[in-house]
Each structure stands twice: as structure tokens, then as C-alpha cells.
Design an enzyme around this catalytic site. Structure first.
Site, PDB file in Angstrom:
ATOM      1  N   GLU A 101     -10.393 106.323  38.047  1.00  0.00           N
ATOM      2  CA  GLU A 101     -11.478 107.200  37.591  1.00  0.00           C
ATOM      3  C   GLU A 101     -12.504 106.443  36.747  1.00  0.00           C
ATOM      4  OE1 GLU A 101     -11.945 109.956  38.909  1.00  0.00           O
ATOM      5  OE2 GLU A 101      -9.992 110.165  39.860  1.00  0.00           O
ATOM      6  N   HIS A 112     -19.228 102.666  37.808  1.00  0.00           N
ATOM      7  CA  HIS A 112     -20.197 102.704  38.900  1.00  0.00           C
ATOM      8  C   HIS A 112     -21.419 103.510  38.468  1.00  0.00           C
ATOM      9  CE1 HIS A 112     -20.930 103.690  43.473  1.00  0.00           C
ATOM     10  NE2 HIS A 112     -21.910 102.992  42.933  1.00  0.00           N
TER      11      HIS A 112
END
Length: 625
Positions: free
Chosen positions: A412, A418
Site C-alpha cells: 500500500e 507512486h
């Protein structure tokens, strides 16, 4: 899992329906917000009253967006001004939805928070109605005029990809009246998922069972915890107690999912797509060959999966293994993990990604971005929500102090980083990266963690555990998600053919796949017919054609993790170029530019080869004295 404020945020063409997560439920006490392991939502809004003030302010802006209709084609400046105005409201409404959905997921039993989430969904649907004319108007301008405007006005650069996506999808854009009608249908079409979420997370009557002398309420979180128990009798007890709950609701759950399927097929036909999967792939311009090649290559790789199950049975000393035996670890971990220990291990394992990455990750760990404490009524599963562009990402999971929780945490936070890199490089308009890319950095983190745990194992047993966890990651992320993808394909195709869909039929479709993937006919694993109801346990199915991207992404992630782990700095540079690209181009093309064509068999065959290599190493290790 990457989860946006509206599940999967729309591409500029706004061609997908957004699933809701809210409905009313009995009131319950709110969690203490300063407790350890609980996120801090004040960067979004200081309190619920501020959220409501912003909701009212956003609603007041919607008539102004509607008034833009017919003005965009006047000149380049008019197009830029209109797109900027729409984008600014969209950014605010994403933030509104993030707060509401996070509050709702903390405890699905709190009526006030569920109602607020419904209000956020309604506001987004009203936004969709107010801008439903946009695609029709842009498509009517035509490519020559739109591209000419983009060339004239530098301020349109951030809107260029979205505008060109609308033009590409113009064959599926309807007239203004029809677009308005479909936009107004969004809210009722979301209700199957809303019903499912409340039924599965808040209202099902979970059984109480005695496990190791302790009475346990076997809800979804406790099922996940105890299905991996070392005692085969307890594993069987857990499965036999848990799955009849879903089976008892098979008709209702079947009707709920059938409503979701019919809604998707309705949308595909309304928008002139040949199939539901074509619509799902169309927004991101992903070749349908990607989906179908994945399913084909996964089936070709089933002998490798069966080899893994046989190896597990030998190592566990099981003469006749069943489905209830697939989660038990093949070796005991050296210790359990606290959240702090998991964070430190993740930082260390991800050092091949470079100091800038680990510094950003360490800052996130200290920022109260994550809700990790297990609690009754909390939404099951794990996700990252990064839709509030001007605020950091938020993460939800239930940390159970085991290796799976450690791996989930690394996964996660891969999503979170990202988002951090994307929002640092992209404007809001191109910051919403596709799920087709989203699961690459999250899964790469898992693989880098697995490689680190294997390399730094302090004993034979610890190394066996690390290798077995890597195998389990491939099983769960590649083979299991591909099986889910095949189920979705069959379920949607059945509706498209006009076949009746019931819970019993869905269970039969799923059971057939379950037996084939797990080698029931070959005597690899015995699959009880009861377990055909497992389809009803998977909330991802309400996000049509989502899960296949886990399988495609582990294929890409394996490529990046292997090279980066070996110190290939050029590959690492291409990897970060991919992360920073956000949604600035078609995701298939972005991955292809990084060196992988996901429409060919090669990436999937590589994952199968990797699994065989890991089994070779594990078998050699257990053969040593």
C-alpha cells in the site's frame, strides 16, 4: 489496492460509472482519532462542519459549470477557461469525497458518516450531470479545431491528453440529452455496491466459534487471521463456520451482483461498445488482447500452480489437502511484527530504489497517513486513496502483526509513493494514473521485500519462510487474480448473452474455475462445493474488470524489481519516469515505453518461470540436512 475518492477516477471522457460505498447503518461510537494507528484527517478538513460548508460551496458552483455549455468552441481562450473551471471544481469534489469515504470506512456502523458519504456521492453525481454536455461539445468541435486551440494556448497543455481522449472516444459519446440522462442514472447504478458493502461489512450475522479455548466472532477480519492457523482441524473449522454465512445469503448476494452486471452491460450497450470488457478497457485505451492473453497464459501455467500446491502438501505433511490449507505458512516466521518494525523493514528492503524514495517514505510513515488498527465495523481489505491532490495520500489496512500485514504495508505504501511522485511531477489534470500502472510499484515493493527477506534470512527455516512467502505472493497476485478475471469475464458474457443470473449460477461458474485452478480433478487439492460461494466475498467484483490488473502488474513488477534489485540504475530511471508520468498518456503505451508489451505472452511466461525458479530453490533447500 489503489482506491480513489470515487473508486476509479474518471478519465476526462467520463465514460465509467463510479461505485458508491455508503448507506445508512445503526449508530455506533466513533473511534478515538488520536489513537495509535489511526489517520489524521484534519489536513483535509478541520471538522465535519467545514466539510459541509465546502459541500454547499461546491454545489453552488455547479450551475456555473452548466452555464459553460456552448461556449468552449469560441476560441482557444474560451476552451482553456472552461476546462480550468471544470477542473478546479473536480479537484475540490475529489477532496470532498476522500474525507467522506475515509470517515465512512473507519466504521461502517456509524450512520452519520455513511450519510455523509452518500452526500459526497450525490455531489459527484450532480457534478457529472452539470458537465454531462462536455464530451458531446468537445467531440463536435472535432480534432482539427481542438488540436489547433491546443497549439495556440499553452494553458491547454495540461488538458491536452483529456481532450484528445474525448476525441478518441467520440464514437461512444452520445448527444447532450442522452449524456445528461446517463449522468443522472449514475447514482441508482451505484446502489448494488452500496448494498453489498453494508451487507458484507456491517449486517451479516457472524458466528461465534471456540479457537484455542477462546471465543472468537468469526467476521471477515478474524477469518483472515485464523484461516492460516497451524492446526489443520482449526483451519477446516474456520472454513466450515465462515462460508455458510455467505451461502445463506447466496440468493440476495446473487441478485445484488446481477444488478451490478446488468448495469455495466446497459452502459456498454448505451455507449455502443461491443462488450463490457471493451468499455472497461476503452477509457484507458488498453488493447483487449492484454486481458485475453493474460487469461490464456495463466491457464497454460496451471501445471506450475499445481506443482506449488503439491509442494505445499508435502512440506505440510498433508496426505489429502483441501482448499482450507492454502493459507497456512510453510514455515514459522522468526517473530511477529509491530507496525514500527514493519515500517523499518520496508525502508531497508526498498533501499535499491534510492535515498530520495526512502526519505519520502520515511516522512510518510511519520505523518499519520494510515489507519492500521483493527476494529469492528471497519471496512475490510486494504487500500490507498490519493485523490486529494493538494493533500498527501491516505491508507487503510488492519495490521495483524504477521508477515502478510508486513507485505500489505509495503504494497500500500508503494501506491502512496507512486502518488507522491506523480503529484510532484504532474498537474491535477494528469495526476490520476491508471490502475493498469498503479499495481506495478505496489507489487514491486512486495517483491523487493521478499527478495530482501530471502537474502537476509538468518536460518534455514527463516529462508524457507521467505521463499514460501514469495511463492504465495505469486499465487495470490498472479494466479488468483487471473482466476477472478476469468470469473468476471464469464459472468459479464452470460449477461450479454441474455442468460439468467442467480447466486446459484454464479457459484457454479466460480466453483468450476476454483476446481480447475486448484487441480481438483487431478487430486491436487480437494475443493468442497460449499466454497463456490467465495465469489460473494470479493468486493473487487463491483469494480468491473479491475482485478486482472493485479496479475498484469505483478508481471511488470517482477521485471522492474529484479533489475532494480541488481543495481540497474538505467532501469530504475525508467521506472521513476513511469511513476512520474501519472496519467499523461495511455497506460499501455507508458509501460511499453518502459520496455514491456503487456499484450504479448512474454511478461506472463516470465512470472511462471520465476515461480518455478523459486520452487527449485526451495526444494533444494529442504533437501539439505
Amino acid at each position: 489496492m489503489k482506491l480513489t475518492a470515487i473508486a476509479l477516477a474518471l478519465a476526462a471522457a467520463s465514460l465509467q460509472i463510479l461505485p458508491a460505498q455508503a448507506a445508512t447503518a445503526p449508530a455506533a461510537a466513533a473511534p478515538t482519532m488520536d489513537a495509535a494507528g489511526v489517520w489524521d484527517l484534519t489536513p483535509l478538513y478541520p471538522n465535519a462542519a467545514a466539510w459541509e460548508t465546502e459541500r454547499q460551496a461546491i454545489l453552488a458552483e455547479l450551475p456555473k459549470l452548466k452555464a459553460l455549455q456552448g461556449t468552449l468552441g469560441a476560441n482557444a481562450g474560451a476552451l482553456r477557461a472552461g476546462m480550468d473551471q471544470i477542473s478546479a471544481v473536480k479537484k475540490r469534489i475529489y477532496r470532498l469525497a476522500v474525507y467522506a469515504s475515509l470517515r465512512a470506512d473507519e466504521n461502517t456502523k456509524i450512520t452519520e458518516n455513511q450519510a455523509r458519504n452518500q452526500q459526497a456521492d450525490a455531489a459527484f453525481n450532480q457534478f457529472g450531470e452539470a458537465t454531462s454536455w462536455l464530451n458531446t461539445e468537445v467531440a463536435a468541435l472535432g480534432a482539427d479545431k481542438v488540436n489547433g486551440f491546443i497549439a495556440q494556448d499553452a494553458g491547454l497543455a495540461k488538458h491536452a491528453y483529456g481532450l484528445r481522449t474525448i476525441l478518441r472516444l467520440s464514437a461512444h459519446v452520445l448527444g447532450a440529452k442522452e449524456e445528461a440522462l446517463l449522468a443522472s442514472a449514475a447514482e441508482p447504478l451505484q446502489q448494488p455496491q452500496a448494498i453489498y458493502n453494508l451487507l458484507a461489512n456491517a449486517d451479516m450475522p457472524w458466528p461465534k466459534v471456540k479457537i484455542h479455548g477462546k471465543e472468537v466472532t468469526l467476521d471477515q477480519e478474524q477469518y483472515v487471521k485464523y484461516r492460516s492457523d497451524a492446526d489443520p482441524k482449526i483451519r477446516l473449522q474456520v472454513f466450515k463456520a465462515f462460508w455458510p454465512v455467505f451461502k445463506a445469503y447466496e440468493r440476495t448476494l446473487g441478485a445484488t451482483y446481477a444488478a451490478n452486471l446488468r448495469g455495466t452491460v446497459f452502459q456498454a450497450r448505451a455507449r455502443n461498445f461491443p462488450t463490457s470488457v471493451a468499455m472497461a478497457q476503452g477509457g484507458d485505451n488498453i488493447p483487449e488482447a492484454v486481458y485475453r492473453t493474460l487469461v490464456e497464459e495463466t491457464n497454460k501455467g496451471l501445471p506450475t500452480l499445481h506443482r506449488y500446491f503439491k509442494l505445499r502438501s508435502r512440506m505440510l505433511g498433508l496426505k489429502s489437502a483441501g482448499y482450507q490449507d492454502i493459507y497456512v505458512p510453510l514455515a514459522k516466521p522468526s517473530a511477529s511484527y509491530t507496525v514500527a518494525e514493519a515500517e523499518q523493514l520496508t525502508l531497508t528492503a526498498l533501499q535499491p530504489l534510492g535515498k530520495d524514495y526512502t526519505d519520502k517514505l520515511a516522512a510518510g510513515f511519520k505523518g499519520n497517513w494510515m489507519h492500521s488498527v483493527p476494529q469492528r465495523g471497519k471496512r475490510s481489505g486494504a487500500y490507498m486513496n490519493g485523490s486529494a491532490y493538494d493533500v498527501h495520500p491516505f491508507l487503510l489496512m488492519s495490521f495483524n502483526n504477521n508477515y502478510n500485514s508486513l507485505s500489505t504495508l509495503a504494497h500500500e505504501w508503494g501506491h502512496a509513493m507512486h502518488t507522491v511522485y506523480t503529484t510532484g511531477a504532474q498537474p491535477f489534470e494528469t495526476s490520476d494514473y491508471s490502475t493498469f500502472i498503479a499495481e506495478i510499484p505496489s507489487t514491486a515493493n512486495e517483491l523487493l521485500l521478499a527478495d530482501y527477506m530471502v537474502e537476509h534470512a538468518k536460518s534455514k527455516q527463516e529462508k524457507i519462510f521467505a521463499l514460501s512467502q514469495e511463492l504465495e505472493n505469486i499465487r495470490g497476485t498472479f494466479f488468483r487474480q487471473a482466476m477472478f478475471a476469468e470469473f468476471e469475464l464469464k459472468a459479464h458474457e452470460a449477461v450479454e448473452k441474455g442468460e439468467p443470473i442467480t447466486g446459484e449460477k454464479l457459484s457454479a461458474i466460480y466453483l468450476d474455475l476454483l476446481k480447475r485452478y486448484h487441480g481438483d480433478a487431478e487430486g491436487v487439492l480437494k475443493i468442497d462445493d460449499l466454497y463456490g460461494i467465495e465469489w460473494a466475498y470479493i468486493p473487487h467484483f463491483y469494480r468491473d474488470f479491475y482485478v486482472y490488473q493485479y496479475a498484469t502488474c505483478i508481471s511488470a513488477a517482477a521485471y522492474f524489481a529484479e533489475g532494480i534489485g541488481k543495481g540497474d540504475t538505467a532501469l530504475r530511471d525508467r521506472y521513476f519516469t513511469l511513476l512520474k508520468a501519472g496519467g499523461s498518456d495511455d497506460p499501455y503505451l507508458l509501460v511499453k515505453a518502459a520496455g514491456l508489451d503487456m499484450a504479448t505472452p512474454a511478461p506472463y511466461q516470465a512470472v511462471v518461470r520465476r515461480m518455478n525458479r523459486v520452487m527449485d530453490e526451495l526444494e533444494a533447500l529442504i533437501a539439505t540436512k
